[in-house]
Write a protein that holds these residues in place. Structure first.
Motif, mmCIF file in Angstrom:
data_model
loop_
_atom_site.group_PDB
_atom_site.id
_atom_site.type_symbol
_atom_site.label_atom_id
_atom_site.label_comp_id
_atom_site.label_asym_id
_atom_site.label_seq_id
_atom_site.Cartn_x
_atom_site.Cartn_y
_atom_site.Cartn_z
ATOM 1 N N GLU A 106 -0.635 16.787 4.072
ATOM 2 C CA GLU A 106 -1.655 17.310 4.978
ATOM 3 C C GLU A 106 -1.678 16.520 6.279
ATOM 4 O O GLU A 106 -1.811 17.092 7.359
ATOM 5 C CB GLU A 106 -3.021 17.279 4.282
ATOM 6 C CG GLU A 106 -3.128 18.260 3.123
ATOM 7 C CD GLU A 106 -4.461 18.155 2.406
ATOM 8 O OE1 GLU A 106 -5.206 17.170 2.673
ATOM 9 O OE2 GLU A 106 -4.761 19.033 1.564
ATOM 10 N N LEU A 107 -1.566 15.214 6.165
ATOM 11 C CA LEU A 107 -1.606 14.384 7.374
ATOM 12 C C LEU A 107 -0.391 14.621 8.265
ATOM 13 O O LEU A 107 -0.527 14.780 9.482
ATOM 14 C CB LEU A 107 -1.688 12.905 6.966
ATOM 15 C CG LEU A 107 -1.958 11.885 8.053
ATOM 16 C CD1 LEU A 107 -2.709 10.701 7.484
ATOM 17 C CD2 LEU A 107 -0.667 11.396 8.710
ATOM 18 N N LEU A 108 0.777 14.655 7.656
ATOM 19 C CA LEU A 108 1.999 14.830 8.456
ATOM 20 C C LEU A 108 2.123 16.226 9.033
ATOM 21 O O LEU A 108 2.745 16.414 10.085
ATOM 22 C CB LEU A 108 3.226 14.504 7.593
ATOM 23 C CG LEU A 108 3.333 13.035 7.148
ATOM 24 C CD1 LEU A 108 4.430 12.876 6.112
ATOM 25 C CD2 LEU A 108 3.574 12.115 8.329
ATOM 26 N N ALA A 109 1.534 17.209 8.368
ATOM 27 C CA ALA A 109 1.586 18.578 8.873
ATOM 28 C C ALA A 109 0.851 18.712 10.197
ATOM 29 O O ALA A 109 1.099 19.637 10.970
ATOM 30 C CB ALA A 109 0.985 19.537 7.844
ATOM 31 N N ARG A 110 -0.068 17.780 10.461
ATOM 32 C CA ARG A 110 -0.829 17.824 11.720
ATOM 33 C C ARG A 110 -0.138 17.062 12.834
ATOM 34 O O ARG A 110 -0.648 17.003 13.950
ATOM 35 C CB ARG A 110 -2.230 17.244 11.500
ATOM 36 C CG ARG A 110 -3.052 17.994 10.458
ATOM 37 C CD ARG A 110 -4.507 17.593 10.517
ATOM 38 N NE ARG A 110 -4.730 16.198 10.182
ATOM 39 C CZ ARG A 110 -5.001 15.747 8.970
ATOM 40 N NH1 ARG A 110 -5.078 16.611 7.950
ATOM 41 N NH2 ARG A 110 -5.219 14.475 8.738
ATOM 42 N N ARG A 111 0.990 16.430 12.547
ATOM 43 C CA ARG A 111 1.682 15.606 13.550
ATOM 44 C C ARG A 111 2.727 16.416 14.293
ATOM 45 O O ARG A 111 3.322 17.313 13.748
ATOM 46 C CB ARG A 111 2.337 14.391 12.873
ATOM 47 C CG ARG A 111 1.343 13.494 12.140
ATOM 48 C CD ARG A 111 0.436 12.788 13.107
ATOM 49 N NE ARG A 111 -0.685 12.136 12.437
ATOM 50 C CZ ARG A 111 -1.090 10.889 12.690
ATOM 51 N NH1 ARG A 111 -0.455 10.175 13.574
ATOM 52 N NH2 ARG A 111 -2.124 10.382 12.065
ATOM 53 N N GLY A 152 0.811 -1.199 0.000
ATOM 54 C CA GLY A 152 0.000 0.000 0.000
ATOM 55 C C GLY A 152 0.844 1.247 0.000
ATOM 56 O O GLY A 152 2.078 1.193 -0.103
ATOM 57 N N ILE A 153 0.173 2.387 0.119
ATOM 58 C CA ILE A 153 0.837 3.693 0.159
ATOM 59 C C ILE A 153 0.638 4.272 1.561
ATOM 60 O O ILE A 153 -0.483 4.281 2.088
ATOM 61 C CB ILE A 153 0.262 4.654 -0.891
ATOM 62 C CG1 ILE A 153 0.333 4.014 -2.285
ATOM 63 C CG2 ILE A 153 1.024 5.975 -0.868
ATOM 64 C CD1 ILE A 153 1.733 3.649 -2.743
ATOM 65 N N TYR A 154 1.717 4.771 2.131
ATOM 66 C CA TYR A 154 1.698 5.247 3.509
ATOM 67 C C TYR A 154 2.266 6.660 3.591
ATOM 68 O O TYR A 154 3.113 7.057 2.782
ATOM 69 C CB TYR A 154 2.556 4.341 4.396
ATOM 70 C CG TYR A 154 2.071 2.915 4.485
ATOM 71 C CD1 TYR A 154 1.269 2.484 5.539
ATOM 72 C CD2 TYR A 154 2.434 1.985 3.509
ATOM 73 C CE1 TYR A 154 0.840 1.174 5.623
ATOM 74 C CE2 TYR A 154 1.997 0.674 3.580
ATOM 75 C CZ TYR A 154 1.196 0.268 4.639
ATOM 76 O OH TYR A 154 0.767 -1.034 4.712
ATOM 77 N N ALA A 155 1.818 7.395 4.591
ATOM 78 C CA ALA A 155 2.461 8.647 4.976
ATOM 79 C C ALA A 155 3.414 8.339 6.115
ATOM 80 O O ALA A 155 3.106 7.524 6.994
ATOM 81 C CB ALA A 155 1.419 9.670 5.429
ATOM 82 N N GLY A 156 4.577 8.955 6.084
ATOM 83 C CA GLY A 156 5.542 8.672 7.145
ATOM 84 C C GLY A 156 6.737 9.599 7.071
ATOM 85 O O GLY A 156 6.658 10.704 6.528
ATOM 86 N N TRP A 157 7.824 9.121 7.587
ATOM 87 C CA TRP A 157 9.044 9.930 7.664
ATOM 88 C C TRP A 157 10.237 9.110 7.189
ATOM 89 O O TRP A 157 10.282 7.894 7.395
ATOM 90 C CB TRP A 157 9.299 10.383 9.101
ATOM 91 C CG TRP A 157 8.180 11.163 9.691
ATOM 92 C CD1 TRP A 157 7.120 10.673 10.401
ATOM 93 C CD2 TRP A 157 7.975 12.582 9.598
ATOM 94 N NE1 TRP A 157 6.272 11.691 10.765
ATOM 95 C CE2 TRP A 157 6.774 12.877 10.289
ATOM 96 C CE3 TRP A 157 8.698 13.622 9.013
ATOM 97 C CZ2 TRP A 157 6.275 14.168 10.412
ATOM 98 C CZ3 TRP A 157 8.204 14.915 9.136
ATOM 99 C CH2 TRP A 157 7.011 15.178 9.822
#
Length: 327
Positions: free
Chosen positions: A322-327, A234-239
């Motif tokens: 967008e998701l990581l900006a909220r972390r 799959g595709i994930y948001a991360g670092w």
């Protein structure tokens, strides 16, 4: 500073007294952290050293390699995660059939008493040790009376009033099994909740097919021998954490590139939010990097050609940003 010993012979003769716990600690999840927090607290109260005894390789790889569970993390990441908790020392025991043949009493006397001079041993209710896993909590208590150390039993995190639940809303004990199940389903959010931090992989960046660069989304491809359990495709948001320790937001792909009829599974991270003029000098080849998985964006899909794939990749990058900006 945390002392890391790879053999009992490296432990100084005058080391101790100590407060000791034993275990594999794969994942160093919140259940492990609960035990280790009490270990450190007891060590500070008793003016002792807080010590973990762990094993490499995992015992299952020695006894039943054909059915051994996939390891959540490699040894380096395990030692780093343990070291961050405030321990004084970690003894990494080379696990072998010879070590496994020791009786519970032989193991405790040789390593916990004679080597580490344990004054306290901190364990969970389900502890097993010694030949054939014949030693249990009652055994440890009996040996504590014989050799003069206190046995401290720690309740399990997640099973006694802690707000950690599975998908059915049931209270569940933190465990390495739960983390593996979540990762195999691509549920990195649940895995992170049980671990107390994002799941990570570590490996060298190697050259791939360069399709991502050709499509305008260059990626850092992890070598096939990278450590850490690979989540579901799959595709994930991360670092992505580079060798210098810089953390970069990333969109991460796990899978075999079905649009291009790929076969082998790959883990590749596209670093986002870099200024365009810096893209070409962003060379990670040969570096050992860490990839952290924060959230799953979607499953892996075969698209009807590169154009449709590029459009979806643009959407993935925006969503990850967008998701990581909220972390």
């Amino acid at each position: 500073m945390v002392y890391i010993w790879n053999d009992p012979s490296e432990v100084p003769a005058d080391f101790g007294p100590s407060v000791v716990t034993i275990g594999n600690f794969d994942g160093v999840h919140r259940g492990h952290q609960q035990v280790l927090s009490e270990l450190i607290r007891t060590a500070r109260i008793t003016r002792s050293k807080a010590v973990v005894v762990t094993f490499d390789p995992h015992p299952a790889l020695v006894h039943r390699p054909e059915s051994a569970p996939e390891l959540i993390m490699g040894l380096q990441d395990k030692l780093e995660a343990l070291g961050e908790l405030g321990l004084d020392a970690i003894l990494v025991m080379k696990y072998s059939l010879d070590l496994a043949s020791l009786t519970p009493e032989e193991f405790v006397e040789q390593y916990l008493v004679d080597c580490l001079h344990a004054g306290h041993v901190v364990i969970g209710h389900d502890v097993r040790f010694g030949r054939g896993n014949s030693g249990d909590l009652d055994t440890m208590r009996e040996l504590g009376r014989k050799f003069g150390f206190e046995v401290q039993v720690i309740r399990e995190f997640g099973s006694e009033g802690y707000p950690l639940h599975d998908d059915d809303g049931e209270d569940r004990r933190c465990s390495s099994t739960w983390v593996r199940e979540a990762l195999q389903e691509g549920d990195v959010a649940t895995a992170s909740a049980v671990l107390g931090r994002p799941h990570r992989m570590r490996g060298e960046v190697v050259h791939g097919a360069a399709r991502g660069r050709a499509l305008g989304f260059p990626t850092a491809n992890l070598a096939s021998n990278a450590s850490g359990l690979i989540p579901a495709d799959g595709i994930y948001a991360g670092w992505l954490v580079d060798q210098a320790g810089t953390r970069w937001p990333a969109a991460i792909s796990v899978g075999s590139n079905p649009t291009f009829d790929g076969v082998s599974r790959q883990v590749e991270a596209h670093v986002i939010d870099r200024p365009k003029e810096d893209v070409e000098d962003f060379d990670l080849y040969g570096q050992t990097v860490v990839v952290e998985f924060v959230a799953r964006l979607r499953g892996m899909v075969a698209y009807r050609g590169p154009e449709a794939l590029v459009e979806q990749m643009r959407l993935d990058v925006v969503q990850a940003h967008e998701l990581l900006a909220r972390r």
